[in-house]
Design a protein around this motif. Structure first.
Motif, PDB file in Angstrom:
ATOM      1  N   LEU A   1       0.834  -1.198   0.000  1.00 12.61           N
ATOM      2  CA  LEU A   1       0.000   0.000   0.000  1.00 12.61           C
ATOM      3  C   LEU A   1       0.873   1.254   0.000  1.00 12.61           C
ATOM      4  N   PHE A   2       1.942   1.234   0.774  1.00 13.79           N
ATOM      5  CA  PHE A   2       2.867   2.365   0.819  1.00 13.79           C
ATOM      6  C   PHE A   2       3.524   2.582  -0.545  1.00 13.79           C
ATOM      7  N   LEU A   3       3.923   1.504  -1.203  1.00 16.52           N
ATOM      8  CA  LEU A   3       4.586   1.615  -2.501  1.00 16.52           C
ATOM      9  C   LEU A   3       3.633   2.122  -3.577  1.00 16.52           C
ATOM     10  N   LYS A   4       2.363   1.760  -3.476  1.00 20.16           N
ATOM     11  CA  LYS A   4       1.390   2.262  -4.451  1.00 20.16           C
ATOM     12  C   LYS A   4       1.245   3.774  -4.331  1.00 20.16           C
ATOM     13  N   GLY A   5       1.351   4.273  -3.117  1.00 14.83           N
ATOM     14  CA  GLY A   5       1.319   5.718  -2.938  1.00 14.83           C
ATOM     15  C   GLY A   5       2.524   6.388  -3.572  1.00 14.83           C
ATOM     16  N   ARG A   6       3.688   5.767  -3.432  1.00 18.95           N
ATOM     17  CA  ARG A   6       4.896   6.308  -4.054  1.00 18.95           C
ATOM     18  C   ARG A   6       4.863   6.148  -5.568  1.00 18.95           C
ATOM     19  N   LEU A   7       4.097   5.164  -6.047  1.00 20.22           N
ATOM     20  CA  LEU A   7       3.968   4.947  -7.489  1.00 20.22           C
ATOM     21  C   LEU A   7       3.298   6.133  -8.175  1.00 20.22           C
ATOM     22  N   GLU A   8       2.508   6.884  -7.423  1.00 23.38           N
ATOM     23  CA  GLU A   8       1.869   8.065  -8.001  1.00 23.38           C
ATOM     24  C   GLU A   8       2.902   9.112  -8.401  1.00 23.38           C
ATOM     25  N   VAL A   9       4.068   9.100  -7.763  1.00 27.98           N
ATOM     26  CA  VAL A   9       5.159   9.993  -8.173  1.00 27.98           C
ATOM     27  C   VAL A   9       5.797   9.449  -9.441  1.00 27.98           C
ATOM     28  N   SER A  10       6.282   8.220  -9.377  1.00 24.01           N
ATOM     29  CA  SER A  10       6.821   7.533 -10.554  1.00 24.01           C
ATOM     30  C   SER A  10       7.176   6.113 -10.161  1.00 24.01           C
ATOM     31  N   ALA A  11       7.294   5.243 -11.162  1.00 22.04           N
ATOM     32  CA  ALA A  11       7.690   3.857 -10.907  1.00 22.04           C
ATOM     33  C   ALA A  11       9.130   3.801 -10.409  1.00 22.04           C
ATOM     34  N   HIS A  12       9.952   4.711 -10.884  1.00 25.95           N
ATOM     35  CA  HIS A  12      11.355   4.745 -10.431  1.00 25.95           C
ATOM     36  C   HIS A  12      11.432   5.057  -8.939  1.00 25.95           C
ATOM     37  N   VAL A  13      10.623   6.004  -8.476  1.00 21.17           N
ATOM     38  CA  VAL A  13      10.611   6.366  -7.056  1.00 21.17           C
ATOM     39  C   VAL A  13      10.128   5.191  -6.215  1.00 21.17           C
ATOM     40  N   ALA A  14       9.069   4.519  -6.662  1.00 26.80           N
ATOM     41  CA  ALA A  14       8.537   3.376  -5.918  1.00 26.80           C
ATOM     42  C   ALA A  14       9.555   2.242  -5.852  1.00 26.80           C
ATOM     43  N   ASN A  15      10.253   1.983  -6.944  1.00 19.99           N
ATOM     44  CA  ASN A  15      11.262   0.925  -6.962  1.00 19.99           C
ATOM     45  C   ASN A  15      12.445   1.261  -6.057  1.00 19.99           C
ATOM     46  N   LYS A  16      12.778   2.533  -5.980  1.00 16.66           N
ATOM     47  CA  LYS A  16      13.863   2.949  -5.091  1.00 16.66           C
ATOM     48  C   LYS A  16      13.476   2.713  -3.636  1.00 16.66           C
ATOM     49  N   GLU A  17      12.222   3.020  -3.281  1.00 17.53           N
ATOM     50  CA  GLU A  17      11.738   2.767  -1.931  1.00 17.53           C
ATOM     51  C   GLU A  17      11.806   1.281  -1.606  1.00 17.53           C
ATOM     52  N   LEU A  18      11.359   0.449  -2.558  1.00 16.82           N
ATOM     53  CA  LEU A  18      11.374  -1.001  -2.349  1.00 16.82           C
ATOM     54  C   LEU A  18      12.801  -1.515  -2.194  1.00 16.82           C
ATOM     55  N   GLN A  19      13.708  -1.003  -2.999  1.00 22.88           N
ATOM     56  CA  GLN A  19      15.111  -1.428  -2.914  1.00 22.88           C
ATOM     57  C   GLN A  19      15.697  -1.125  -1.537  1.00 22.88           C
ATOM     58  N   TYR A  20      15.463   0.071  -1.035  1.00 27.03           N
ATOM     59  CA  TYR A  20      16.025   0.458   0.256  1.00 27.03           C
ATOM     60  C   TYR A  20      15.314  -0.227   1.417  1.00 27.03           C
ATOM     61  N   LEU A  21      14.000  -0.425   1.303  1.00 26.05           N
ATOM     62  CA  LEU A  21      13.275  -1.144   2.354  1.00 26.05           C
ATOM     63  C   LEU A  21      13.738  -2.590   2.444  1.00 26.05           C
ATOM     64  N   ARG A  22      13.929  -3.208   1.297  1.00 23.41           N
ATOM     65  CA  ARG A  22      14.399  -4.599   1.283  1.00 23.41           C
ATOM     66  C   ARG A  22      15.774  -4.703   1.929  1.00 23.41           C
ATOM     67  N   ALA A  23      16.643  -3.740   1.623  1.00 26.18           N
ATOM     68  CA  ALA A  23      17.963  -3.733   2.243  1.00 26.18           C
ATOM     69  C   ALA A  23      17.869  -3.514   3.747  1.00 26.18           C
ATOM     70  N   LEU A  24      16.901  -2.702   4.186  1.00 27.40           N
ATOM     71  CA  LEU A  24      16.713  -2.446   5.616  1.00 27.40           C
ATOM     72  C   LEU A  24      16.357  -3.727   6.359  1.00 27.40           C
ATOM     73  N   PHE A  25      15.373  -4.457   5.865  1.00 27.54           N
ATOM     74  CA  PHE A  25      14.941  -5.674   6.552  1.00 27.54           C
ATOM     75  C   PHE A  25      15.975  -6.788   6.424  1.00 27.54           C
ATOM     76  N   ASN A  26      16.652  -6.868   5.293  1.00 27.81           N
ATOM     77  CA  ASN A  26      17.724  -7.860   5.158  1.00 27.81           C
ATOM     78  C   ASN A  26      18.857  -7.581   6.140  1.00 27.81           C
ATOM     79  N   PHE A  27      19.123  -6.289   6.370  1.00 33.55           N
ATOM     80  CA  PHE A  27      20.122  -5.914   7.361  1.00 33.55           C
ATOM     81  C   PHE A  27      19.700  -6.398   8.745  1.00 33.55           C
ATOM     82  N   GLY A  28      18.413  -6.224   9.079  1.00 36.41           N
ATOM     83  CA  GLY A  28      17.917  -6.682  10.371  1.00 36.41           C
ATOM     84  C   GLY A  28      18.019  -8.187  10.538  1.00 36.41           C
TER      85      GLY A  28
END
Length: 421
Positions: A112-139
């Motif tokens: 749901l959060f990524l869909k909100g960022r998708l309204e800006v652009s797909a590139h922005v949403a993918n960047k959020e997903l990339q960094y979030l994935r790295a955050l949880f993998n770090f944990g």
């Protein structure tokens, strides 16, 4: 209040003991939550002896704590730019999921959060997903948590665009519109194919005038290691750096530096540049050329080296890439080798014939036109030219007959020399 209810979810307990927060949900009744809380308190006060050679693994933590741990790690192991980027995204995440435990953040919430960022652009949403994935993998790697809610979420499709690489004339116009310091700065980027951050961090200890070498440092490596690479100095770069060395007014370590107001110390200080985004905007505007960024200069140098026939392995070392495929991305301009290849195609016999017979023919006609019954054969010289250009089958398709029919036409013409003449 250590036990409370959440509408449509149930009861949970939440208490802090010895500076550590403990929480769990969702229980159907308040009594069940209270009982689980008492059992958990008893486990903490009177813990069971740990098994031999076992490790205590934390399975959950506050989301804010995880973000802060990640920022501390990035600050220690990565570049300042990357730390600033993660901090920028982290503020948005904490604002969105403030007060939640990591285990409470579900895949559906992230989607749901990524869909909100998708309204800006797909590139922005993918960047959020990339960094979030790295955050949880770090944990997970640090054993703070045991689940990554971004697992299984796919990146959004994006429409890739051709990266703009300015023509050499535009680069020269932009450079010539700057002051001497700006011109020296841009030429240093071009003649080293360096990242702008590498030039900003360049010190006089990294410049070897005797061996004519410049040492560039980068942290764009796995694990955040700061690694060097040496780039030979051509004469023009040597002259620029030698001039700056002899004319420097202050005994500062940086090759390029400026005076700026520091909000931390509340006074004017001297230090290296940060990003200098406004420089290229001002130069492009003053010279009247299409706006381009510093990184385009790095692409330009790589493409020029490729045009000169420099092996891609050498270009890879100059750019400081670990992956050859990354270097190939930089070599996307149409160079002399591509033009020479197409010139050879143009010189083939296929494209040397007269195309007037083709240009005189109808264009965009219905398919039935080409399948029409031939009432008049073309002249011998026209027929032979079309066979040379299109082949027997291609000529046959044009006149709506078979390739054998074309051969019969030719034999008929050749059996009557008067017709050929």
């Amino acid at each position: 209040m250590s036990v409370y209810s959440v509408k449509a979810k149930g009861w949970r307990y939440d208490f802090t003991l010895n500076g550590t927060r403990h929480t769990r949900g969702w229980f159907k009744t308040k009594g069940a939550a209270r009982k689980a809380e008492n059992e958990r308190r008893e486990e903490i006060v009177n813990p069971a002896p740990p098994p031999i050679q076992s490790e205590t693994i934390q399975t959950d933590m506050a989301f804010l704590d995880l973000v802060n741990r990640r920022l501390d790690h990035v600050r220690a192991y990565n570049s300042v730019t990357h730390y600033r980027d993660i901090k920028y995204h982290g503020r948005r995440w904490v604002s969105h999921w403030k007060g939640l435990i990591v285990g409470e953040i579900t895949t559906e919430m992230i989607e749901l959060f990524l869909k909100g960022r998708l309204e800006v652009s797909a590139h922005v949403a993918n960047k959020e997903l990339q960094y979030l994935r790295a955050l949880f993998n770090f944990g997970i790697k640090k054993r703070f948590i045991n689940n990554n809610p971004t697992a299984g979420i796919e990146f959004f499709p994006i429409e890739r665009r051709k990266k703009y690489i300015p023509p050499k004339d535009d680069v020269l116009k932009a450079i010539s519109s700057g002051d001497p310091e700006a011109q020296q700065y841009l030429w240093t980027i071009i003649l080293t194919a360096a990242r702008v951050g590498e030039i900003n961090a360049l010190t006089w200890d990294d410049v070897d005038f005797d061996r004519k070498l410049v040492t560039l440092w980068t942290r764009k490596r796995k694990g955040g290691n700061r690694e060097p690479r040496e780039v030979p100095m051509i004469q023009r770069l040597y002259d620029i750096l030698r001039y700056r060395f002899h004319t420097r007014k202050d005994d500062l370590p940086w090759v390029f530096w400026h005076t700026y107001w520091s909000r931390k110390v509340g006074q004017w200080v001297k230090g290296p540049y940060g990003e200098r985004k406004s420089l290229m905007k001002a130069l492009c505007k003053a010279s009247g050329v299409r706006y381009f960024r510093f990184h385009a200069l790095r692409h330009l140098t790589a493409s020029m080296l490729d045009d000169l026939g420099v092996p891609i392995g050498v270009i890879q070392r100059i750019l400081g890439h670990q992956n050859r495929r990354t270097t190939e991305i930089y070599l996307h301009t149409i160079g002399e080798a591509d033009r020479e290849a197409m010139a050879k195609l143009e010189a083939t016999q296929l494209l040397q014939g007269d195309l007037t017979s083709l240009s005189e023919g109808p264009t965009n006609k219905h398919l039935a036109f080409w399948h029409r019954k031939v009432t008049k054969r073309p002249q011998y010289n026209v027929l032979m030219r079309e066979v040379e250009q299109l082949g027997y089958k291609g000529t046959g398709r044009k006149y709506g007959v078979s390739d054998n029919a074309i051969r019969k036409w030719i034999r008929a013409y050749e059996s009557s020399p008067k017709v050929i003449q």
